[in-house]
Scaffold this motif. Structure first.
Motif, PDB file in Angstrom:
ATOM      1  N   VAL A 115      51.606  76.345 106.728  1.00  0.00           N
ATOM      2  CA  VAL A 115      52.667  75.773 105.903  1.00  0.00           C
ATOM      3  C   VAL A 115      52.037  74.796 104.908  1.00  0.00           C
ATOM      4  N   ALA A 116      52.635  74.667 103.744  1.00  0.00           N
ATOM      5  CA  ALA A 116      52.199  73.666 102.767  1.00  0.00           C
ATOM      6  C   ALA A 116      52.914  72.356 103.079  1.00  0.00           C
ATOM      7  N   PHE A 117      52.223  71.466 103.786  1.00  0.00           N
ATOM      8  CA  PHE A 117      52.767  70.149 104.072  1.00  0.00           C
ATOM      9  C   PHE A 117      52.453  69.235 102.899  1.00  0.00           C
ATOM     10  N   PHE A 118      53.244  68.190 102.745  1.00  0.00           N
ATOM     11  CA  PHE A 118      53.050  67.241 101.656  1.00  0.00           C
ATOM     12  C   PHE A 118      52.089  66.143 102.078  1.00  0.00           C
ATOM     13  N   CYS A 119      51.229  65.730 101.153  1.00  0.00           N
ATOM     14  CA  CYS A 119      50.379  64.568 101.372  1.00  0.00           C
ATOM     15  C   CYS A 119      51.299  63.367 101.568  1.00  0.00           C
ATOM     16  N   GLU A 120      50.996  62.534 102.567  1.00  0.00           N
ATOM     17  CA  GLU A 120      51.841  61.382 102.881  1.00  0.00           C
ATOM     18  C   GLU A 120      51.221  60.063 102.425  1.00  0.00           C
ATOM     19  N   CYS A 121      50.401  60.139 101.383  1.00  0.00           N
ATOM     20  CA  CYS A 121      49.765  58.930 100.859  1.00  0.00           C
ATOM     21  C   CYS A 121      50.809  58.050 100.171  1.00  0.00           C
ATOM     22  N   SER A 122      50.371  56.888  99.733  1.00  0.00           N
ATOM     23  CA  SER A 122      51.306  55.946  99.110  1.00  0.00           C
ATOM     24  C   SER A 122      51.383  56.087  97.596  1.00  0.00           C
ATOM     25  N   ARG A 123      50.761  57.109  97.026  1.00  0.00           N
ATOM     26  CA  ARG A 123      50.840  57.321  95.582  1.00  0.00           C
ATOM     27  C   ARG A 123      52.213  57.915  95.247  1.00  0.00           C
ATOM     28  N   PRO A 124      53.013  57.237  94.454  1.00  0.00           N
ATOM     29  CA  PRO A 124      54.366  57.722  94.172  1.00  0.00           C
ATOM     30  C   PRO A 124      54.409  59.049  93.419  1.00  0.00           C
ATOM     31  N   ARG A 153      50.470  57.537 112.508  1.00  0.00           N
ATOM     32  CA  ARG A 153      49.508  58.460 111.891  1.00  0.00           C
ATOM     33  C   ARG A 153      50.156  59.228 110.753  1.00  0.00           C
ATOM     34  N   TRP A 154      49.418  59.313 109.656  1.00  0.00           N
ATOM     35  CA  TRP A 154      49.903  59.969 108.442  1.00  0.00           C
ATOM     36  C   TRP A 154      48.851  60.950 107.970  1.00  0.00           C
ATOM     37  N   LEU A 155      49.291  62.013 107.351  1.00  0.00           N
ATOM     38  CA  LEU A 155      48.429  63.075 106.844  1.00  0.00           C
ATOM     39  C   LEU A 155      48.249  62.887 105.338  1.00  0.00           C
ATOM     40  N   VAL A 156      46.998  62.770 104.884  1.00  0.00           N
ATOM     41  CA  VAL A 156      46.756  62.587 103.451  1.00  0.00           C
ATOM     42  C   VAL A 156      45.642  63.509 102.977  1.00  0.00           C
ATOM     43  N   ALA A 157      45.643  63.782 101.686  1.00  0.00           N
ATOM     44  CA  ALA A 157      44.585  64.579 101.071  1.00  0.00           C
ATOM     45  C   ALA A 157      43.304  63.746 101.032  1.00  0.00           C
ATOM     46  N   PRO A 158      42.149  64.398 101.089  1.00  0.00           N
ATOM     47  CA  PRO A 158      40.893  63.645 100.989  1.00  0.00           C
ATOM     48  C   PRO A 158      40.871  62.803  99.712  1.00  0.00           C
ATOM     49  N   GLY A 159      40.466  61.548  99.851  1.00  0.00           N
ATOM     50  CA  GLY A 159      40.425  60.640  98.717  1.00  0.00           C
ATOM     51  C   GLY A 159      41.717  59.892  98.480  1.00  0.00           C
ATOM     52  N   HIS A 160      42.770  60.224  99.211  1.00  0.00           N
ATOM     53  CA  HIS A 160      44.059  59.557  99.023  1.00  0.00           C
ATOM     54  C   HIS A 160      44.249  58.389  99.991  1.00  0.00           C
ATOM     55  N   GLU A 161      43.304  58.180 100.875  1.00  0.00           N
ATOM     56  CA  GLU A 161      43.370  57.009 101.740  1.00  0.00           C
ATOM     57  C   GLU A 161      42.980  55.782 100.908  1.00  0.00           C
ATOM     58  N   VAL A 162      43.519  54.615 101.280  1.00  0.00           N
ATOM     59  CA  VAL A 162      43.269  53.395 100.522  1.00  0.00           C
ATOM     60  C   VAL A 162      42.732  52.326 101.484  1.00  0.00           C
ATOM     61  N   ARG A 196      53.075  49.181 104.873  1.00  0.00           N
ATOM     62  CA  ARG A 196      52.825  50.279 103.931  1.00  0.00           C
ATOM     63  C   ARG A 196      53.442  51.575 104.465  1.00  0.00           C
ATOM     64  N   ALA A 197      53.326  51.806 105.756  1.00  0.00           N
ATOM     65  CA  ALA A 197      53.865  53.029 106.351  1.00  0.00           C
ATOM     66  C   ALA A 197      55.373  53.096 106.190  1.00  0.00           C
ATOM     67  N   ALA A 198      56.039  51.974 106.239  1.00  0.00           N
ATOM     68  CA  ALA A 198      57.494  51.948 106.090  1.00  0.00           C
ATOM     69  C   ALA A 198      57.920  52.439 104.714  1.00  0.00           C
ATOM     70  N   GLY A 199      57.056  52.278 103.720  1.00  0.00           N
ATOM     71  CA  GLY A 199      57.380  52.721 102.370  1.00  0.00           C
ATOM     72  C   GLY A 199      56.785  54.057 102.031  1.00  0.00           C
TER      73      GLY A 199
END
Length: 88
Positions: free
Chosen positions: A21-30, A52-61, A84-87
């Motif tokens: 499945v194509a899941f969405f990146c859950e990073c904080s970039r709007p 725990r959140w799933l993000v694309a490589p390089g999208h962690e801060v 941050r996770a709440a938002g």
């Protein structure tokens, strides 16, 4: 949204835990719309903890407190600070 994609559906064609499945990146970039093509089982395993959140490589801060818990091929599992996770 990702939890909805991973939930067993009653619709014809849902392939179960092995379905890719194509899941969405859950990073904080709007404006992030990155797709992470993984199986439902991989998503459920990676996000088994509430922090725990799933993000694309390089999208962690790291400077904002993101901690990479696991690096798995096409995605990263991160632990974000609670505020941050709440938002996310």
């Amino acid at each position: 949204m990702n939890e909805h994609l991973a939930a067993p559906g009653h619709e014809a064609g849902w392939g179960g835990a092995d379905e890719v499945v194509a899941f969405f990146c859950e990073c904080s970039r709007p404006t992030c719309h990155s797709a992470l093509w993984i199986t439902v089982a991989e998503f459920q395993d990676a996000t088994s903890g509430a922090d725990r959140w799933l993000v694309a490589p390089g999208h962690e801060v790291p400077s904002a407190g993101d901690e990479v818990v696991e690096a798995r091929g096409a995605y990263r599992v991160v632990r974000m600070p609670e505020e941050r996770a709440a938002g996310a």
